[in-house]
Design a protein around this motif. Structure first.
Motif, short mmCIF file in Angstrom:
data_model
loop_
_atom_site.label_atom_id
_atom_site.label_comp_id
_atom_site.label_asym_id
_atom_site.label_seq_id
_atom_site.Cartn_x
_atom_site.Cartn_y
_atom_site.Cartn_z
N UNK A 252 0.83 -1.22 0.00
CA UNK A 252 0.00 0.00 0.00
C UNK A 252 0.86 1.26 0.00
N UNK A 253 1.93 1.27 0.77
CA UNK A 253 2.75 2.48 0.86
C UNK A 253 3.55 2.71 -0.42
N UNK A 254 3.99 1.66 -1.09
CA UNK A 254 4.65 1.85 -2.39
C UNK A 254 3.66 2.45 -3.38
N UNK A 255 2.43 1.93 -3.38
CA UNK A 255 1.40 2.45 -4.27
C UNK A 255 1.08 3.91 -3.92
N UNK A 256 1.00 4.19 -2.64
CA UNK A 256 0.71 5.56 -2.20
C UNK A 256 1.80 6.52 -2.63
N UNK A 257 3.04 6.12 -2.51
CA UNK A 257 4.16 6.98 -2.92
C UNK A 257 4.06 7.32 -4.40
N UNK A 258 3.74 6.30 -5.22
CA UNK A 258 3.58 6.52 -6.65
C UNK A 258 2.44 7.49 -6.93
N UNK A 259 1.32 7.33 -6.24
CA UNK A 259 0.17 8.21 -6.45
C UNK A 259 0.51 9.66 -6.09
N UNK A 260 1.24 9.86 -5.00
CA UNK A 260 1.57 11.21 -4.56
C UNK A 260 2.54 11.89 -5.52
N UNK A 261 3.53 11.16 -5.98
CA UNK A 261 4.57 11.78 -6.81
C UNK A 261 4.15 11.96 -8.26
N UNK A 262 3.39 11.01 -8.78
CA UNK A 262 3.13 11.01 -10.21
C UNK A 262 1.77 11.58 -10.58
N UNK A 263 0.85 11.60 -9.65
CA UNK A 263 -0.50 12.04 -9.99
C UNK A 263 -0.97 13.24 -9.18
#
Length: 302
Positions: A252-263
């Protein structure tokens, strides 16, 4: 046993190549280049000629059309012939020729070699696959790559409008292809890749990776694996070295990091997409798992 196609797809899920830059390197014999260790992925493509790769295990010749990847940026040397001195590449003068490219000319004026030497980043940098990769990955022009390599060779030899974009994107494809080839040919019987190959654990991992926001429990994951709760928890911990729920939090936290940085999603939007009912609950979980706040992670690189 090699990892099968479905397991390879699952292993590569969420892994991307980013921030690719390269140097068009025109060399004339005799020459030698020393690449210092660096914290990124590095690669070389031999567009013309050949060179000796040294200092990365067994020395070997790289021929025209070969593409070599250093998954952890390990140090090595490239030489026009054995035994030559290698000049550190970083201080050598280079000319900027594009947004993501530069030009280096080096050597003694003899037989020519043309390389594309570059660097990229795996995103996310803490993807489980990244730490499992060998130091060096090599691919040669064969099969469907026979159509890609000539394009890369042509862009290296005669750069034109759009060469920057073409070279960086083709390099990204080739890096992922090198990783996939390794996945499909190397044996993996334990650990994270072994779990992906396991019929039961693989089903549970696939379901989790596809929908990390679901209200996962050990019982729900065990149901996906078609195993009892106790057997699933034991086998999961034995193979991955982590409890199922700790692994859920990491995904979940890897996915969250991607969402915050890229979207550029808000904290509330990210929290919902990774299965938390409030930004506060998500923030606490993020800091517990990663050791930093969501705000710090949003602005950090890697």
């Amino acid at each position: 046993m090699p990892v099968d196609r479905s397991s390879s797809d699952e292993a590569l899920r969420g892994l991307r190549i980013a921030d690719t830059r390269y140097c068009r390197t025109e060399l004339s014999a005799p020459w030698g280049l020393e690449m210092q260790p660096c914290p990124i992925v590095t690669f070389h493509f031999v567009a013309h000629g050949r060179c000796l790769l040294a200092g990365a295990g067994d020395d070997r010749w790289l021929e025209t059309g070969q593409f070599v990847v250093f998954a952890r940026g390990s140090g090595h040397r490239l030489l026009s012939a054995p035994g030559l001195h290698a000049d550190p590449v970083t201080p050598l003068p280079k000319q900027r020729i594009g947004p993501s490219s530069s030009l280096l000319r080096h050597g003694g004026g003899g037989e020519s070699t043309l390389l594309l030497c570059g660097g990229s980043s795996f995103v996310p940098s803490d993807h489980p696959l990244v730490t499992l990769l060998p130091e060096v990955l090599t691919i040669v022009p064969a099969g469907h790559l026979s159509g890609i390599m000539p394009i890369l060779e042509a862009e290296a030899a005669r750069p034109g409008v759009g060469s920057d974009a073409i070279v960086t994107r083709l390099s990204d494809i080739l890096i992922l292809h090198a990783v996939r080839t390794w996945l499909q040919t190397a044996p993996h019987n334990d650990g994270w890749l072994g779990a992906l190959r396991d019929e039961g654990l693989g089903r549970a991992l696939s379901a989790l990776h596809q929908a990390p926001e679901r209200g996962w429990t050990v019982a729900a994951l065990a149901a996906q694996a078609r195993m009892s709760r106790s057997l699933f928890a034991r086998r999961f911990t034995e193979m991955l070295g982590n409890t199922p729920m700790d692994y859920v939090a990491e995904v979940r936290m890897r996915h969250a990091t991607s969402l915050m940085r890229e979207h550029s999603l808000s904290l509330g939007q990210v929290a919902t997409r990774v299965g938390y009912q409030s930004p506060a609950a998500f923030s606490r979980a993020y800091k517990r798992v990663t050791g930093r706040s969501p705000g710090a992670a949003r602005t950090a690189g890697g």
